[in-house]
Design a protein around this motif. Structure first.
Motif, PDB file in Angstrom:
ATOM      1  N   VAL A 200       0.839  -1.202   0.000  1.00 29.73           N
ATOM      2  CA  VAL A 200       0.000   0.000   0.000  1.00 29.73           C
ATOM      3  C   VAL A 200       0.869   1.245   0.000  1.00 29.73           C
ATOM      4  O   VAL A 200       2.044   1.216   0.387  1.00 29.73           O
ATOM      5  CB  VAL A 200      -0.953   0.023   1.217  1.00 29.73           C
ATOM      6  N   PRO A 201       0.322   2.388  -0.448  1.00 27.10           N
ATOM      7  CA  PRO A 201       1.115   3.626  -0.449  1.00 27.10           C
ATOM      8  C   PRO A 201       1.530   4.033   0.965  1.00 27.10           C
ATOM      9  O   PRO A 201       0.730   3.965   1.902  1.00 27.10           O
ATOM     10  CB  PRO A 201       0.154   4.656  -1.038  1.00 27.10           C
ATOM     11  N   VAL A 202       2.787   4.438   1.090  1.00 27.77           N
ATOM     12  CA  VAL A 202       3.306   4.992   2.338  1.00 27.77           C
ATOM     13  C   VAL A 202       3.878   6.365   2.019  1.00 27.77           C
ATOM     14  O   VAL A 202       4.791   6.486   1.200  1.00 27.77           O
ATOM     15  CB  VAL A 202       4.392   4.103   2.958  1.00 27.77           C
ATOM     16  N   VAL A 203       3.331   7.401   2.650  1.00 28.21           N
ATOM     17  CA  VAL A 203       3.760   8.775   2.412  1.00 28.21           C
ATOM     18  C   VAL A 203       4.490   9.275   3.650  1.00 28.21           C
ATOM     19  O   VAL A 203       3.956   9.214   4.765  1.00 28.21           O
ATOM     20  CB  VAL A 203       2.553   9.690   2.105  1.00 28.21           C
ATOM     21  N   ASN A 204       5.706   9.773   3.462  1.00 27.32           N
ATOM     22  CA  ASN A 204       6.493  10.303   4.572  1.00 27.32           C
ATOM     23  C   ASN A 204       6.253  11.806   4.703  1.00 27.32           C
ATOM     24  O   ASN A 204       6.260  12.534   3.710  1.00 27.32           O
ATOM     25  CB  ASN A 204       7.972  10.016   4.341  1.00 27.32           C
ATOM     26  N   VAL A 205       6.033  12.265   5.936  1.00 31.62           N
ATOM     27  CA  VAL A 205       5.600  13.635   6.206  1.00 31.62           C
ATOM     28  C   VAL A 205       6.579  14.298   7.174  1.00 31.62           C
ATOM     29  O   VAL A 205       6.853  13.759   8.246  1.00 31.62           O
ATOM     30  CB  VAL A 205       4.188  13.645   6.836  1.00 31.62           C
ATOM     31  N   ASN A 206       7.110  15.462   6.796  1.00 26.35           N
ATOM     32  CA  ASN A 206       7.955  16.245   7.697  1.00 26.35           C
ATOM     33  C   ASN A 206       7.425  17.668   7.719  1.00 26.35           C
ATOM     34  O   ASN A 206       7.577  18.408   6.758  1.00 26.35           O
ATOM     35  CB  ASN A 206       9.412  16.226   7.225  1.00 26.35           C
ATOM     36  N   ASN A 207       6.779  18.041   8.808  1.00 23.67           N
ATOM     37  CA  ASN A 207       6.239  19.393   8.982  1.00 23.67           C
ATOM     38  C   ASN A 207       6.637  19.919  10.351  1.00 23.67           C
ATOM     39  O   ASN A 207       5.829  20.462  11.094  1.00 23.67           O
ATOM     40  CB  ASN A 207       4.713  19.381   8.812  1.00 23.67           C
ATOM     41  N   ASN A 208       7.914  19.697  10.666  1.00 26.71           N
ATOM     42  CA  ASN A 208       8.466  20.088  11.953  1.00 26.71           C
ATOM     43  C   ASN A 208       7.639  19.472  13.091  1.00 26.71           C
ATOM     44  O   ASN A 208       7.205  18.325  12.973  1.00 26.71           O
ATOM     45  CB  ASN A 208       8.576  21.613  12.060  1.00 26.71           C
ATOM     46  N   CYS A 209       7.388  20.194  14.159  1.00 23.62           N
ATOM     47  CA  CYS A 209       6.753  19.595  15.336  1.00 23.62           C
ATOM     48  C   CYS A 209       5.294  19.220  15.111  1.00 23.62           C
ATOM     49  O   CYS A 209       4.691  18.567  15.969  1.00 23.62           O
ATOM     50  CB  CYS A 209       6.871  20.532  16.527  1.00 23.62           C
ATOM     51  N   SER A 210       4.707  19.648  13.992  1.00 26.88           N
ATOM     52  CA  SER A 210       3.331  19.250  13.675  1.00 26.88           C
ATOM     53  C   SER A 210       3.298  18.113  12.657  1.00 26.88           C
ATOM     54  O   SER A 210       2.269  17.867  12.035  1.00 26.88           O
ATOM     55  CB  SER A 210       2.537  20.445  13.141  1.00 26.88           C
ATOM     56  N   SER A 211       4.390  17.374  12.513  1.00 23.48           N
ATOM     57  CA  SER A 211       4.447  16.293  11.527  1.00 23.48           C
ATOM     58  C   SER A 211       3.404  15.211  11.800  1.00 23.48           C
ATOM     59  O   SER A 211       2.748  14.718  10.880  1.00 23.48           O
ATOM     60  CB  SER A 211       5.847  15.673  11.510  1.00 23.48           C
ATOM     61  N   GLY A 212       3.245  14.827  13.061  1.00 21.59           N
ATOM     62  CA  GLY A 212       2.279  13.780  13.389  1.00 21.59           C
ATOM     63  C   GLY A 212       0.855  14.189  13.088  1.00 21.59           C
ATOM     64  O   GLY A 212       0.079  13.404  12.525  1.00 21.59           O
ATOM     65  N   SER A 213       0.489  15.423  13.444  1.00 21.81           N
ATOM     66  CA  SER A 213      -0.879  15.854  13.184  1.00 21.81           C
ATOM     67  C   SER A 213      -1.092  16.155  11.705  1.00 21.81           C
ATOM     68  O   SER A 213      -2.218  16.074  11.205  1.00 21.81           O
ATOM     69  CB  SER A 213      -1.241  17.090  14.023  1.00 21.81           C
TER      70      SER A 213
ATOM     71  N   ALA B  25     -14.239  18.134  12.840  1.00 21.83           N
ATOM     72  CA  ALA B  25     -13.665  19.258  12.093  1.00 21.83           C
ATOM     73  C   ALA B  25     -12.160  19.252  12.298  1.00 21.83           C
ATOM     74  O   ALA B  25     -11.668  18.903  13.377  1.00 21.83           O
ATOM     75  CB  ALA B  25     -14.256  20.586  12.536  1.00 21.83           C
ATOM     76  N   GLN B  26     -11.459  19.653  11.254  1.00 24.54           N
ATOM     77  CA  GLN B  26      -9.997  19.727  11.333  1.00 24.54           C
ATOM     78  C   GLN B  26      -9.512  20.737  10.303  1.00 24.54           C
ATOM     79  O   GLN B  26     -10.011  20.781   9.175  1.00 24.54           O
ATOM     80  CB  GLN B  26      -9.371  18.357  11.059  1.00 24.54           C
ATOM     81  N   GLU B  27      -8.549  21.561  10.705  1.00 26.95           N
ATOM     82  CA  GLU B  27      -7.986  22.552   9.806  1.00 26.95           C
ATOM     83  C   GLU B  27      -6.473  22.605   9.980  1.00 26.95           C
ATOM     84  O   GLU B  27      -5.945  22.366  11.075  1.00 26.95           O
ATOM     85  CB  GLU B  27      -8.555  23.952  10.096  1.00 26.95           C
ATOM     86  N   MET B  28      -5.782  22.926   8.905  1.00 25.93           N
ATOM     87  CA  MET B  28      -4.355  23.209   8.967  1.00 25.93           C
ATOM     88  C   MET B  28      -4.100  24.561   8.315  1.00 25.93           C
ATOM     89  O   MET B  28      -4.675  24.871   7.271  1.00 25.93           O
ATOM     90  CB  MET B  28      -3.528  22.137   8.266  1.00 25.93           C
ATOM     91  N   ARG B  29      -3.266  25.368   8.952  1.00 21.80           N
ATOM     92  CA  ARG B  29      -2.889  26.668   8.428  1.00 21.80           C
ATOM     93  C   ARG B  29      -1.366  26.813   8.481  1.00 21.80           C
ATOM     94  O   ARG B  29      -0.692  26.204   9.321  1.00 21.80           O
ATOM     95  CB  ARG B  29      -3.508  27.801   9.255  1.00 21.80           C
ATOM     96  N   THR B  30      -0.842  27.643   7.581  1.00 26.00           N
ATOM     97  CA  THR B  30       0.546  28.061   7.675  1.00 26.00           C
ATOM     98  C   THR B  30       0.583  29.564   7.953  1.00 26.00           C
ATOM     99  O   THR B  30      -0.451  30.212   8.084  1.00 26.00           O
ATOM    100  CB  THR B  30       1.320  27.708   6.394  1.00 26.00           C
ATOM    101  N   ASP B  31       1.780  30.105   8.076  1.00 24.04           N
ATOM    102  CA  ASP B  31       1.939  31.499   8.479  1.00 24.04           C
ATOM    103  C   ASP B  31       1.359  32.471   7.461  1.00 24.04           C
ATOM    104  O   ASP B  31       1.403  32.228   6.248  1.00 24.04           O
ATOM    105  CB  ASP B  31       3.420  31.821   8.668  1.00 24.04           C
TER     106      ASP B  31
ATOM    107  N   GLY C 276       7.811  27.307  11.377  1.00 18.42           N
ATOM    108  CA  GLY C 276       8.336  27.208  10.025  1.00 18.42           C
ATOM    109  C   GLY C 276       7.393  27.463   8.864  1.00 18.42           C
ATOM    110  O   GLY C 276       7.836  27.809   7.802  1.00 18.42           O
ATOM    111  N   GLY C 277       6.094  27.298   8.906  1.00 24.74           N
ATOM    112  CA  GLY C 277       5.302  26.934  10.066  1.00 24.74           C
ATOM    113  C   GLY C 277       4.070  26.152   9.637  1.00 24.74           C
ATOM    114  O   GLY C 277       3.622  26.234   8.492  1.00 24.74           O
ATOM    115  N   ALA C 278       3.502  25.466  10.572  1.00 24.46           N
ATOM    116  CA  ALA C 278       2.256  24.736  10.345  1.00 24.46           C
ATOM    117  C   ALA C 278       1.527  24.562  11.666  1.00 24.46           C
ATOM    118  O   ALA C 278       2.151  24.289  12.692  1.00 24.46           O
ATOM    119  CB  ALA C 278       2.523  23.375   9.714  1.00 24.46           C
TER     120      ALA C 278
END
Length: 393
Positions: free
Chosen positions: A72-85, A243-249, A382-384
């Motif tokens: 199955v597809p595996v996508v690697n995610v690096n978003n600093n300290c918010s990588s898990g979320s 509900a869920q949202e993600m924002r950057t700077d 950095g930010g997220a």
């Protein structure tokens, strides 16, 4: 659209750098725990999103291959300290859009001792603009970058509202009382306000050592699925992401000479506002919160960014006990990053773990009575910023 169900969660006990197992071993155990909690085999998973900061590419594959190799597809995610979320955000989108019925979100980190540091010094730093703003506003280039950011934000808050370092110390002491109940936390010894204030001074007048979270190793995971998948497989559908949202700077991060903005106050406030508007649920309805308390200073200012209290009202919020058991909203019953620990990529999913247990009523010694709505806030410079609202059915 179908509201994704959190069908299973798992994590491992957090550990100090040098005292943990390898990242892939911790990650595989967290995944197995989440699958067991859901009552599923790995073969049911259709997509994987793996969050981490310190690691080479495809660490996500290395981690799940110890559980199963299904192609199955595996996508690697690096978003600093918010990588898990961020991994959780991607998994939620996949389920909500109908691209997959059962998705694994995974986070892990094997950290080194000491303050966070850049590993690629031969190219432009992603923190360049943050460092330039911090140099302009507060200076103190001899202090490690994360400590300058959040210590500076604390100074900004104190200058605006007349609070003191003792207010941040109260937040840290509260975190330790909560972590003492949590068997998966790294630091379980209770500390007093005096203990915090007598811990080593990192930045005179701005920051003591115990106001900062410790470097940590660990892993956590969540299984998200659609309502129809849960019905077909007889899964626990009690907890949903409503509900869920993600924002950057935005421009305001650097426009004003305000370290609170530099560390993401406006970004967090905008993200939370969007979540409340999307869900029709307001901050006064929330009973339990896991928020990004990488420093005691950030927990205090985040109370206001999330609307848990008015701007300038955090000191009263703390002194009235509205941030703990018996108060308005229990913040970080797990002990938070300050005491539970902060393995960067795992943090967002460890927050998901705690809130899912809380809303199921199975959190054991950390249980918040009557918890029905939970809010998660996870921030990366950095930010997220990712804010997630959970509800028990």
């Amino acid at each position: 659209m179908s509201k994704p169900i959190v069908a299973g969660v798992g994590m491992v006990k957090f550990a100090k750098p040098g005292a943990s197992r390898s990242y892939n071993e911790m990650a595989a155990e967290a995944v197995r725990n989440a699958l067991a909690d859901a009552g599923l085999d790995y073969e049911a998973v259709q997509q994987v999103y793996a969050g981490y900061v310190y690691g080479d590419s495809t660490c996500g594959q290395r981690s799940v291959y110890d559980v199963g190799m299904t192609g199955v597809p595996v996508v690697n995610v690096n978003n600093n300290c918010s990588s898990g979320s961020t991994a959780l955000w991607l998994a939620r989108q996949a389920v909500e859009a109908g691209a997959a019925d059962c998705v694994l979100a995974l986070g892990f980190e094997e950290m080194r001792p000491g303050a966070l540091a850049a590993h690629f010094n031969d190219r432009t730093s992603p923190f360049q603009r943050f460092d330039e703003a911090t140099d302009r506003i507060v200076g103190h280039g001899e202090v490690p970058l994360a400590l300058r950011y959040f210590g500076g934000a604390g100074l900004s808050y104190m200058a605006k509202y007349g609070t003191t370092l003792e207010d941040f110390a109260k937040v840290r002491a509260k975190a330790s009382r909560h972590a003492a109940r949590n068997p998966l936390a790294l630091l379980r010894q209770e500390v007093s306000v005096d203990d915090v204030m007598h811990s080593p001074v990192v930045w005179p007048g701005a920051l003591h050592k115990l106001m900062a979270c410790p470097p940590t190793c660990g892993a956590a995971a969540a299984i998200l699925c659609s309502e129809s998948f849960a019905r077909r497989h007889g899964l626990n559908d009690q907890v949903r992401i409503v509900a869920q949202e993600m924002r950057t700077d935005g421009p305001s991060t650097f426009d004003g000479d305000d370290m609170m903005r530099v560390v993401g106050y406006d970004m967090a406030a905008a993200t939370a506002k969007a979540v409340y508007e999307k869900s029709g649920i307001g901050p006064k309805d929330v009973g339990v919160v896991e928020l990004h308390d990488c420093f005691a200073q950030n927990e205090l200012i985040t109370y206001e960014a999330l609307g848990l209290c008015p701007e300038g009202g955090a000191q009263k919020f703390i002194d009235d006990g509205d941030n703990t058991y018996g108060g308005q909203v229990v913040t970080n019953p797990s002990g938070g990053l300050l005491s539970k620990g902060h393995p960067l990529g795992a943090t967002g999913l460890a927050q998901c773990y705690e809130l899912t247990k809380q809303l199921r009523g199975t959190a054991g010694s950390t249980q918040v009575d009557g918890a029905r709505i939970g809010l998660q806030h996870n921030l990366g410079i950095g930010g997220a910023c990712v804010v997630t609202l959970y509800q028990a059915q």
